[in-house]
Design a protein around this motif. Sequence first.
Motif: not given
Length: 112
Positions: A1-3, A82-86
Motif C-alpha cells: 500500500m502506498q503511503e 492492506a491498511l493493517l499490513d501497512y
Amino acid sequence: MQESAAIAALAALAQTMRLRVFRALIGAGPDGMTPSALGVLLDVPASTLSFHLKELMHAGLVTQERDGRNLIYRAAMAQMNALLDYLTAHCCEGAATACATTAPPDCGTTCR
C-alpha cells in the motif's frame, strides 16, 4: 500500500459516523448492506449516509454494487487488510511473526 492510500483511508475513518458505517459493513460481511438498512441501523438520514459512503468509497474502503434497484455496499476487506499490513509492517523491527503471537505486541521486550 502506498503511503498516500494509507493516509486517505485513515482520514476517512477518522470521523465518528464513517467509522460506524465501516464497522457496520464489516459486520455485514460479504452480503453487504443497502443504504436503507444502514440508515435504520445507524439512525442516520439518507443524505448524511450518502455523503459518508462516498468518502469511504473514495478512500477505497467500501465498494458499491447495483443489484436490481438496490445498491449494495460492502467493506473492501482487501483494502482494510492492506491498511493493517501497512500499519504493522515495521512492528518489532520487522519481526511480524513474533508480534502476531502477542496481544498487544510489546515491541520493547517480546519481539526483539
